[in-house]
Write an enzyme that holds these catalytic residues in place. Sequence first.
Site, PDB file in Angstrom:
ATOM      1  N   GLU A 139      82.357   9.130  99.256  1.00 50.72           N
ATOM      2  CA  GLU A 139      81.912  10.255  99.456  1.00 50.72           C
ATOM      3  C   GLU A 139      80.433  10.210  99.147  1.00 50.72           C
ATOM      4  O   GLU A 139      79.949   9.739  98.263  1.00 50.72           O
ATOM      5  CB  GLU A 139      82.324  11.325  98.093  1.00 50.72           C
ATOM      6  N   LYS A 198      83.014  20.480 102.110  1.00 49.50           N
ATOM      7  CA  LYS A 198      83.938  20.758 101.111  1.00 49.50           C
ATOM      8  C   LYS A 198      84.077  22.350 100.821  1.00 49.50           C
ATOM      9  O   LYS A 198      83.089  22.870 100.326  1.00 49.50           O
ATOM     10  CB  LYS A 198      83.402  20.019  99.662  1.00 49.50           C
ATOM     11  N   CYS A 248      86.908  14.261  97.304  1.00 50.83           N
ATOM     12  CA  CYS A 248      87.032  14.164  95.766  1.00 50.83           C
ATOM     13  C   CYS A 248      87.938  15.034  95.422  1.00 50.83           C
ATOM     14  O   CYS A 248      89.105  14.884  95.607  1.00 50.83           O
ATOM     15  CB  CYS A 248      85.462  14.371  95.234  1.00 50.83           C
TER      16      CYS A 248
END
Length: 282
Positions: A139, A198, A248
């Site tokens: 990430e 995200k 994540c």
Amino acid sequence: APIWVGIELLQTYWLFGGFPWMLVGYALAPYGGLLQIVTWTGIYGLSFVLVTVNALIAFGLRTAKWRFIGAVIVLVAAVAYIPAPRGEEYSDTLSLRLVQTNIDLDQSWLEPDEAELLDELHLLSTSGQSEPELIVWPETPAPFFLEQDPEIGKRMRAIAAEADAHFLLGYIGRTEESVYNSAGLLAPSGEQVSRYDKIHLVPFGEYVPLKDLLFFAESLVRNVGGFTPGSEYTISHVDGHRISTTICYEDAFPALMRQFPLRGAELIVNITNDGWFGSTSA
């Protein structure tokens, strides 16, 4: 057990988008036979079973009603030996190279430090005897603006071309109005074929919830980001395979994660940077 599971549901879905970590049901993950109930109950069914068993033990010991202890022993023995169904065996595989360098939060992004790290990532991605079909970076390994920075874009396309592989990397996505925590997939030709923004952001890390009320918290996250959540469950294609990316701690949210296979994903790649946690147990 119902009260416990109710609290876990509140923990998962209520406060600031939820924090579904450390649910007790995860302790039963090694028991493959019992694990099948999550098809209908999710993790909360396992939590219910575990808390019920422990409550029966506590009740039996406290009241000296040994039939409860006996029932628990029988139940635990039965659960331990429930056979797990055999999974499907696949001969069609996808070769991966995972490049995780545990980049420290104090990493300097000024020359020459930035160039040295990018050289290291480049070497890790392209050297060696294996010929991966997909290279995966963590990430946001750097404050990349892949689509706006021509030098970064050129370097990333060169890595994909040199490795002759698809290349998945984290970066900062931008539009005129918003900034995103994004993941992009490059084809071996260097062309960007997909982008995932995200969806489930980290409160007080990537955005400030209840901004009008918690205005004082804005300064706490200024150096991390004021990101906009994405909305699309992206499906990408790699050599005939359908893959998706999550970023994540999104992988802790079952309701979000299951949306990708429901849309046809065969593989979910979760990218993160463990450097966020330093040398802690996290």
